[in-house]
Structures are given as structure tokens and as C-alpha cells.
Write a protein that holds these residues in place. Structure first.
Motif, PDB file in Angstrom:
ATOM      1  N   UNK A 201       0.903  -1.345  -0.036  1.00 50.87           N
ATOM      2  CA  UNK A 201      -0.013   0.207   0.232  1.00 50.87           C
ATOM      3  C   UNK A 201       0.782   1.338   0.117  1.00 50.87           C
TER       4      UNK A 201
ATOM      5  N   UNK B 125       7.370 -10.619  -9.047  1.00 52.83           N
ATOM      6  CA  UNK B 125       8.138 -10.880 -10.125  1.00 52.83           C
ATOM      7  C   UNK B 125       9.578 -10.169 -10.005  1.00 52.83           C
TER       8      UNK B 125
ATOM      9  N   UNK C 108      16.588  -0.237  -3.031  1.00 59.14           N
ATOM     10  CA  UNK C 108      17.391   0.112  -1.812  1.00 59.14           C
ATOM     11  C   UNK C 108      16.816   1.054  -0.827  1.00 59.14           C
TER      12      UNK C 108
ATOM     13  N   UNK D 210       8.095   4.231 -13.337  1.00 59.49           N
ATOM     14  CA  UNK D 210       7.894   3.098 -12.409  1.00 59.49           C
ATOM     15  C   UNK D 210       7.781   1.747 -13.538  1.00 59.49           C
TER      16      UNK D 210
ATOM     17  N   UNK E  34      10.710  -1.153 -13.102  1.00 57.41           N
ATOM     18  CA  UNK E  34      10.292  -2.504 -12.998  1.00 57.41           C
ATOM     19  C   UNK E  34      11.007  -3.540 -13.957  1.00 57.41           C
TER      20      UNK E  34
ATOM     21  N   UNK F 183      14.868  -3.698 -13.273  1.00 55.10           N
ATOM     22  CA  UNK F 183      15.211  -4.434 -11.976  1.00 55.10           C
ATOM     23  C   UNK F 183      14.786  -6.041 -12.337  1.00 55.10           C
ATOM     24  N   UNK F 184      13.608  -6.324 -12.958  1.00 49.91           N
ATOM     25  CA  UNK F 184      13.244  -7.650 -13.051  1.00 49.91           C
ATOM     26  C   UNK F 184      14.222  -8.296 -13.939  1.00 49.91           C
TER      27      UNK F 184
ATOM     28  N   UNK G 215      17.363  -7.741 -14.512  1.00 47.47           N
ATOM     29  CA  UNK G 215      18.537  -7.764 -13.440  1.00 47.47           C
ATOM     30  C   UNK G 215      18.565  -8.978 -12.587  1.00 47.47           C
TER      31      UNK G 215
ATOM     32  N   UNK H  67       6.578 -11.818 -18.184  1.00 49.85           N
ATOM     33  CA  UNK H  67       5.935 -11.878 -16.665  1.00 49.85           C
ATOM     34  C   UNK H  67       6.126 -10.221 -16.258  1.00 49.85           C
ATOM     35  N   UNK H  68       7.229  -9.564 -16.502  1.00 51.94           N
ATOM     36  CA  UNK H  68       7.451  -8.258 -16.150  1.00 51.94           C
ATOM     37  C   UNK H  68       6.402  -7.237 -16.690  1.00 51.94           C
TER      38      UNK H  68
ATOM     39  N   UNK I 265       3.070  -6.993 -15.212  1.00 48.04           N
ATOM     40  CA  UNK I 265       3.071  -6.318 -13.859  1.00 48.04           C
ATOM     41  C   UNK I 265       3.007  -4.792 -14.017  1.00 48.04           C
TER      42      UNK I 265
ATOM     43  N   UNK J  67      21.493  -2.553  -7.978  1.00 48.46           N
ATOM     44  CA  UNK J  67      20.398  -2.017  -7.343  1.00 48.46           C
ATOM     45  C   UNK J  67      20.148  -0.633  -6.784  1.00 48.46           C
ATOM     46  N   UNK J  68      21.341  -0.186  -6.513  1.00 43.30           N
ATOM     47  CA  UNK J  68      21.660   1.015  -5.983  1.00 43.30           C
ATOM     48  C   UNK J  68      21.547   2.116  -6.932  1.00 43.30           C
TER      49      UNK J  68
ATOM     50  N   UNK K  97      18.007   2.383  -8.109  1.00 37.63           N
ATOM     51  CA  UNK K  97      17.154   3.200  -7.097  1.00 37.63           C
ATOM     52  C   UNK K  97      17.372   4.847  -7.362  1.00 37.63           C
TER      53      UNK K  97
ATOM     54  N   UNK L 131      15.897   5.897 -10.631  1.00 36.71           N
ATOM     55  CA  UNK L 131      14.440   6.116 -10.555  1.00 36.71           C
ATOM     56  C   UNK L 131      14.110   7.498  -9.603  1.00 36.71           C
TER      57      UNK L 131
ATOM     58  N   UNK M 157      11.953   9.934   0.883  1.00 37.10           N
ATOM     59  CA  UNK M 157      13.171   9.588   0.522  1.00 37.10           C
ATOM     60  C   UNK M 157      14.169   9.469   1.797  1.00 37.10           C
TER      61      UNK M 157
ATOM     62  N   UNK N  21      -6.032   2.089  -3.971  1.00 35.46           N
ATOM     63  CA  UNK N  21      -5.120   1.829  -2.983  1.00 35.46           C
ATOM     64  C   UNK N  21      -6.265   1.231  -1.684  1.00 35.46           C
TER      65      UNK N  21
END
Lengths: 208, 351
Positions: free
Chosen positions: A68, A78, A164, B107, B111, B114-115, B117, B124-125, B128, B175-176, B179, B182, B223, B326
Motif C-alpha cells: 500500500x 516478479x 534500496x 515505475x 520494474x 530491475x526484473x 537484473x 511476466x514483467x 505487472x 540495485x543502488x 534506485x 528512479x 526518501x 489503494x
């Protein structure tokens, strides 16, 4: 004396003084103790089952809360890492030596992935040795701060598949499931003791 | 009234403003949420939603339902409404509407990258990905090894291209870096959207400035909180904050050096609009901060409908729609997990 014993079958502290008495009274006291042990283990086991159930429920709700907060695109299956990697947490099973028949389950949490790779990768050997010696020194000196930092780093690394900069809710989820895992291992050890106590009670019944 | 919008707005924007106000009246009310919160199963939720605007989207879904199915179908409704408005819009409203989707585009890019990676299947990605953020060459993202390739192969022909100038490097994607990419992209997008709205002027500029400033401030707080205890340095954290908003620049300087939740609270309580948000939290607590921010956002978005002849209503409707989804996701999860006592933890009533 026998009548007293019948009226107070669980009174271990009664000093029965029949001729063949001491040995049989000790056996009866031992049998009672085994039954009590079994019941104690059963009670503790049920408490742990309850605890696991509630912590799993809490963990799943916290995961939904993290989804959420961060959005469904950042918290979903995924994103799980399918690359080969070493488990950060392992379970060691010791089937017991000659003195005990009980298996022992031990959880090794947040082991360094660098230490695991050392066995197969010669290029990383020196770096890992130094890391390993630092960790051993930390363990020998009993420095909890270093061990905690290491655990925190490993926790951070395992969560990094979701990014991260993750929400505190996702970290809370991780912590909850970590507690659940510890409880499961405790349950396994307790179950081993429970089964052993049960076998003992069965033996006592067959002897009687 | 900020200008002479009343004279000319309806020529090109009147029809769509009427449409979006009609859509707004279809948002779920407190009574709807109360009924939904009392459902025992996901099929009950489907039954209650059948009497709402979501009815036609869920009616053909077979039992047993899953929470992701409900979210997916409700999102489709919002997407259909958006597409209807976009196809009817003329400039500059059409560009404004496209700006609303760039956040989802970012986003989706992250996604996919990252997927990939993590060695996941691209199909599949793609399933989503958020439908509002799709673009033609999105599947090609999977072949890029670093940001330079990402830009050169795919993103140069997308609306995100101008935002990449700040984060093009030849470093491999990890990953860093992902991020940071993003957040850097989102920062550039927000600042660009802000400048565009300022250029439009009038009521749109005034209302959207407030809404986007709040968004920038909320991102700065998130953040900060999410980076506490991580390897992100203070300088890197500071670079991710947007260059506008109520907190810019002095609030950002304080947030950049915060090491725990109490310091964040201390920095934010100096600003009256955020004092009320943080006053709801007890010391050290951050669990209900998200809900507090969403409540404040919903309040501001609803106020946008109090004026006419501006584009802010379109932005407000899309954001309110996302909040509604949401809410539905949260209610569905609580019902599915048999945790109805917790359902009011995160539901934000719109009306």
C-alpha cells in the motif's frame, strides 16, 4: 502404604517403604516425571504454534501495508531474484551423538555471502579471509556491535531486490518473518523433545 | 478567478471538464466504504462493487477472486476513463494529461530493468506494468546493460528522454544505481511538470503548483525516511530532493542530515502545513505517516474541484482514482486475510 499410594498416585515425595518398594516407587516417580515432561513439551509446543500463527498473520498484513505504501509495482513476486546466490540464512541439523538421540536444529542467520563464495572462488579468497578473520575476531572479542552491523548489512542486501530505499513497513515485515523463522526452529527442537518424551511414556506403559 | 479563463476555457476544455466532474461523482463514498469494510469474502466485495462504476469491470470475473484481480480490474476502469479524456483533448490539455502518466512510465521502466537484473522473464514483467505507463518499445528495455544503453536503445524516443540527462552513466545497472535512477528521473519529471504548469498560467498554475509542491515535499520526506540506515550518503540524498516545494531549500538541508524519525519530525514541524500531519504521530512512529500524507493529499485534491476552468481537476481526479484503488486493495487484503479489525488502518475516505 499401597492404599496411600492409590489415593495419591502422583505424590512423588511420599516415602513408601515396602520391601520391593524403593525401586518400584522410583520407577513410578520416573514415569510420572516423563508424563509431566510430555505435557510440558506439549503445552510449550502449542504456545509456539499459536505464536507462529499470529506472527505469520502479522507479517502478511505488514506486507500488504508495505505494498500500500510503496505501490504494487515495487512489491511483487516478479522482483524476486532468480540469479544463483547463496542463502543468507541456513539451518544446521545435528542428528545427535551417542549420548543423545535428539536431533538439534540451529539457525545460522545472515551468514555472509562472501564467506560462502570463498570455498569455490580463489580470486576472492584473500578478501574473504580478511573478512572472515575480522568476523572471527569480532566473535571472539564478543563485540555485539560488529555482529549487529553485519546482520543489518545482510538484511539490507536481501531486501534490495525491492529497491534500496524501501519503506520501514517492508523492513518491519522482514523482521516479523525473521522472528517467525526463529520460532519455527524452536518448534522443531521442541517437537524432537516432545516425540522423545512421548516414546518414553510409551515405553513406561509397555513396561507396566 | 486568476485571469479570463471563464471566457475561453469552455471552448476547448468545457466538455472534458464536465466529463471529469461526472467521473468524480462516481467515486466511492464513505457509505460505500463502510459496506465494503463489512464484507466477509472477496465475492461480497465484488457484489458490493457491482452497484458502483466498477460493476461492469468485475461482473465477469469468476470465483474465487484474488485481490490482484480486483485491483487490476479497478485500474482498467481508471485507464479507460483516462484514455477517453486523452482522445478528446486538444493542446495544451493533451500534453497536460500525458504528463500525468510519466510517473507510471518511470515505475514501469524501473520494474523492467530491475526484473531483468534478477533474471525474470520479460513477459511476466510486462504483465505487472501499470497500463498508464506503457509505451511501444518498453520490452526492449530488457537488453540494456547500463544507463547509456538504456537511453540510447529505448528511452531516447520516449517522453522520459529529457529526464535522462542527469543520470546517464556507463556504470552497470545494480540495485543502488537503479534506485538513484528512479528518484532522479522522478525529480526531473516533477520539476518539468511544474515548469509546464507555470507556463500555462492562471488557475491551473496556481492549483497545480500547490499540488506538485506537496508531492515534492512528500517525496523528500519518504526518501529521507527510507534512506535512514542505508548506504545512501547525505549528498546523494540531497541530490534526490526536488528543487521546488515548501521545504526547498532550507527544509531539504535539514532533512538531508536526519538520522532518525525524531529528527525528521523536528525538521518538518517548523512548517505549519506539515505540523498537523506529524502531530498525529507519536514519537519515533512512522507507520501511519503514509496514511496521514494521503489524507492531506486527498483534502487538497478535493479542493481543486471547488474552482472551475483549470486543468487541475484532471490531475486531481486521476490521483483520487489511484487513492480509491489503494483503498480497495487494502480492504480486499484485510478481508482475504481475515483481518477486518485492521481495515481502517489505511483506508482514506475521499468524501
Amino acid at each position: 502404604m499401597k492404599q496411600y499410594k492409590e489415593n495419591h498416585p502422583t505424590n512423588k515425595s511420599v516415602a513408601v517403604t515396602s520391601e520391593d518398594g524403593n525401586q518400584s516407587s522410583n520407577e513410578i516417580a520416573g514415569a510420572d516425571q516423563n508424563i509431566l515432561n510430555l505435557l510440558d513439551y506439549m503445552d510449550n509446543y502449542l504456545i509456539l504454534v499459536d505464536s507462529v500463527s499470529s506472527s505469520v498473520r502479522q507479517g502478511w498484513l505488514e506486507l500488504a501495508s508495505a505494498r500500500y505504501s510503496m505501490g504494487a509495482s515495487r512489491v511483487n513476486s516478479s522482483l524476486f531474484d532468480l540469479k544463483s546466490h547463496y542463502a543468507s540464512t541456513t539451518l544446521q541439523v545435528d542428528n545427535g551423538g551417542t549420548d543423545t538421540e535428539l536431533p538439534c536444529f540451529t539457525l545460522c542467520k545472515w551468514t555472509s555471502s562472501d564467506e560462502a563464495k570463498l570455498e569455490e572462488d580463489q580470486l576472492l579468497k584473500n578478501k574473504s579471509d580478511s573478512l572472515g578473520s575480522e568476523k572471527r575476531k569480532a566473535e571472539e572479542s564478543g563485540s555485539p556491535v560488529t555482529a549487529n552491523n553485519h546482520a543489518e548489512k545482510e538484511r539490507f542486501k536481501s531486501l534490495s531486490m525491492f529497491g534500496t530505499l524501501v519503506s520501514p513497513k517492508l523492513r518491519a515485515t522482514q523482521s516479523t518473518f525473521e522472528t517467525t523463522l526463529e520460532t519455527l526452529v524452536e518448534m522443531s527442537n521442541l517437537r524432537a523433545s516432545l516425540l522423545c518424551a512421548y516414546d518414553q511414556v510409551q515405553k513406561d506403559r509397555e513396561t507396566d | 478567478m486568476y485571469g479570463f479563463e471563464a471566457l475561453t476555457f469552455n471552448i476547448h476544455g468545457g466538455y472534458l471538464e464536465a466529463i471529469v466532474r461526472g467521473y468524480r461523482s462516481g467515486l466511492l463514498t464513505a457509505a460505500d466504504y463502510n459496506n465494503l469494510c463489512q464484507c466477509e469474502t472477496l465475492d461480497d466485495i465484488k457484489m458490493h462493487l457491482s452497484a458502483t462504476e466498477y460493476g461492469s469491470y468485475l461482473q465477469n470475473e469468476p470465483s474465487p477472486l484474488h485481490t490482484t484481480t480486483i485491483v487490476e480490474k479497478c485500474t482498467l476502469k481508471l485507464v479507460d476513463e483516462y484514455k477517453h479524456m486523452l482522445t478528446q483533448a486538444t493542446e495544451p490539455l493533451s500534453t497536460f494529461l500525458e504528463y500525468i502518466t510519466y510517473g507510471h512510465m518511470i515505475d514501469n521502466v524501473v520494474l523492467i530493468v530491475t526484473g531483468t537484473l534478477h533474471e525474470r522473464d520479460v513477459q511476466e514483467l510486462l504483465e505487472k506494468c501499470h497500463p498508464l505507463g506503457m509505451f511501444d518499445s518498453i520490452a526492449t528495455l530488457a537488453v540494456a546493460q547500463n544507463m547509456r544503453e538504456l537511453y540510447r536503445l529505448v528511452l531516447v524516443d520516449t517522453p522520459l528522454a529529457p529526464y535522462f540527462s542527469e543520470c546517464i552513466t556507463s556504470e552497470d545497472l545494480d540495485d543502488m544505481n537503479i534506485e538513484i535512477m528512479r528518484n532522479t528521473l522522478y525529480k526531473a519529471y516533477l520539476e518539468d511538470f511544474y515548469r509546464f504548469c507555470q507556463k500555462l498560467g492562471g488557475a491551473t498554475a496556481e492549483i497545480m503548483s500547490d499540488l506538485l509542491a506537496f508531492e515534492a515535499d512528500r517525496r523528500a520526506v519518504n526518501i529521507t525516511i527510507n534512506s535512514i540506515g542505508t548506504e545512501l550518503t547525505r549528498d546523494d540524498r540531497r541530490k534526490l530532493y526536488s528543487n521546488f516545494g515548501l521545504l526547498y531549500p532550507y527544509g531539504h538541508e535539514e532533512l538531508a542530515v536526519c538520522e532518525d524519525m525524531d529528527q525528521v519530525r523536528g525538521a518538518m514541524e517548523k512548517y505549519p502545513p506539515y505540523q498537523s500531519i506529524f502531530s498525529k504521530l507519536s514519537y519515533g512512529e512512522s507507520q501511519i505517516l503514509d496514511k496521514a500524507f494521503y489524507e492531506e493529499e486527498v483534502k487538497r485534491l478535493c479542493l481543486a474541484f471547488e474552482q472551475q476552468f483549470h486543468y487541475g481537476v484532471f490531475f486531481a481526479y486521476m490521483r483520487l482514482g489511484e487513492q480509491e484503488i489503494r483503498n480497495l486493495m487494502w480492504i480486499s487484503e484485510c478481508v482475504a486475510q481475515n483481518q477486518k479489525s485492521r481495515v481502517h488502518d489505511s483506508v482514506v475516505f475521499i468524501f
